[in-house]
Scaffold this motif. Structure first.
Motif, short mmCIF file in Angstrom:
data_model
loop_
_atom_site.label_atom_id
_atom_site.label_comp_id
_atom_site.label_asym_id
_atom_site.label_seq_id
_atom_site.Cartn_x
_atom_site.Cartn_y
_atom_site.Cartn_z
N ALA A 1 22.79 59.62 41.76
CA ALA A 1 22.50 58.28 42.29
C ALA A 1 23.65 57.77 43.16
CB ALA A 1 22.23 57.31 41.14
N ALA B 1 23.71 57.52 47.31
CA ALA B 1 23.85 56.19 47.91
C ALA B 1 24.98 56.17 48.93
CB ALA B 1 24.11 55.15 46.82
N ALA C 1 17.89 55.94 45.31
CA ALA C 1 19.25 55.52 45.66
C ALA C 1 19.44 55.56 47.17
CB ALA C 1 20.27 56.42 44.97
N ALA D 1 20.06 52.25 49.45
CA ALA D 1 21.36 52.20 50.15
C ALA D 1 21.15 51.90 51.63
CB ALA D 1 22.10 53.52 49.97
N ALA E 1 22.25 50.30 45.07
CA ALA E 1 21.45 51.50 45.32
C ALA E 1 21.65 52.51 44.19
CB ALA E 1 21.85 52.13 46.66
N ALA E 2 22.91 52.66 43.74
CA ALA E 2 23.16 53.59 42.63
C ALA E 2 22.41 53.11 41.38
CB ALA E 2 24.66 53.67 42.36
#
Lengths: 103, 230
Positions: free
Chosen positions: A44, A48, B195, B199, B214-215
């Motif tokens: 994740a 990102a 994610a 992002a 986003a994470a």
């Protein structure tokens, strides 16, 4: 205000964030749902960080052939999926980046 | 595996990332000087704060004479994502003496975490967990040293690197090389897609908040998929 004071305060804040869960480990039992999220952290967080580098040009989404980073990145993704080799992935990505720039 | 081998494994794994980090270090040094930060302070910031994007922002804020509270808050927001790394490695470090925890927390950056984590996930044939701290120390130390050297170079040279080389592209490329082989389930694929999309959509938010959100979105999407199947 001194630049040194600013740096020390910001250094302490940064350290406190990085130390937070490492320090707390063993002193409290995180809830189940939280523990279940953890295995997803690497994918994740690193996706990102990477996706905007590939898709955004000057703040806008750019999918055209002019966005060299996107297409070089796509080839790197393909190479990584096929061969799972770090050096090869970076090499193919860079090669594609420079070749596409010359087109 | 010995501690020495584990350290060298971590060190080796961070080397490709240095290719991408070094230009940022040099550019940081140049920008810090241009913002009016004295050379000694600019170099010291790389060990005191030791966080790339936060240092860029601090250099700009200090140059603009921004108040301490605002600058400190901004740095906290930018580095919020490191709390996720902290949570991720915490179980591996639980039994270590405090001095190890302090050292590894100080060295916990995007790049050092990314380089070490493929070696820390449990899998057959992987080094045993008792050496996790040596692997993290190797990658953390390698990145730290590279960051210090490149910062000094930026302050000393005081000139920008040629832009056409695309050295900064090494960073996303290395993250791709690390992340793609990790995606071996539908839940992880969904994590990456969520994610990545969030992002991009939130990239305009200040203080890199978009990265943190986003994470989080990726974590929740992946875990939700797992939860539904159980």
């Amino acid at each position: 205000m001194s630049i040194w004071a600013l740096m020390i305060v910001c250094g302490l804040i940064t350290f406190a964030i990085r130390y937070s869960f490492i320090a707390a480990e063993g002193h409290f039992q995180p809830p189940d749902w939280f523990v279940r999220l953890l295995p997803f952290v690497p994918v994740a967080a690193l996706t990102a960080l990477t996706a905007p580098e590939l898709l955004l040009v000057d703040g806008g989404i750019e999918l055209g052939g002019g966005n060299v980073r996107l297409w070089a990145g796509a080839m790197a993704i393909l190479a990584a999926a096929l061969w799972r080799n770090t050096v090869l992935t970076i090499g193919i990505g860079f090669l594609a980046f420079h070749l596409l720039q010359r087109l | 595996m010995t501690p020495r081998q584990a350290f060298l494994l971590g060190l080796r794994s961070v080397l490709p990332l240095l290719l991408g980090v070094a230009p940022f270090g040099v550019i940081y040094g140049v920008i810090a000087l241009q913002s009016g930060i004295p050379a000694l302070a600019a170099v010291a910031m790389s060990s005191i704060v030791f966080a790339g994007s936060a240092q860029f922002l601090l250099a700009q804020l200090a140059g603009a004479g921004a108040p301490l509270l605002l600058s400190a808050g901004a740095v906290g927001l930018i580095n919020l994502r490191h709390a996720l790394y902290s949570a991720s490695v915490a179980p591996l470090l639980a039994r270590l003496p405090r001095r190890w925890k302090l050292l590894l927390a100080y060295l916990l950056t995007d790049e050092a975490y990314a380089a070490a984590i493929p070696h820390l996930l449990p899998a057959p044939g992987r080094p045993r967990r008792e050496f996790a701290h040596w692997i993290l120390f190797g990658s953390g130390f390698g990145l730290w040293a590279g960051w210090q050297v490149s910062t000094v170079a930026g302050v000393a040279i005081g000139a920008q690197l040629p832009a056409g080389l695309g050295l900064d592209f090494a960073l996303p490329l290395t993250f791709i090389a690390i992340v793609v082989p990790m995606i071996d389930s539908r839940a992880l694929l969904v994590t990456a897609l969520a994610a990545g999309c969030v992002a991009i959509l939130l990239a305009a938010l200040p203080y890199k908040l978009g990265l943190f959100l986003a994470a989080l979105a990726g974590l929740i999407a992946g875990a939700a998929l797992i939860g539904r199947r159980q």
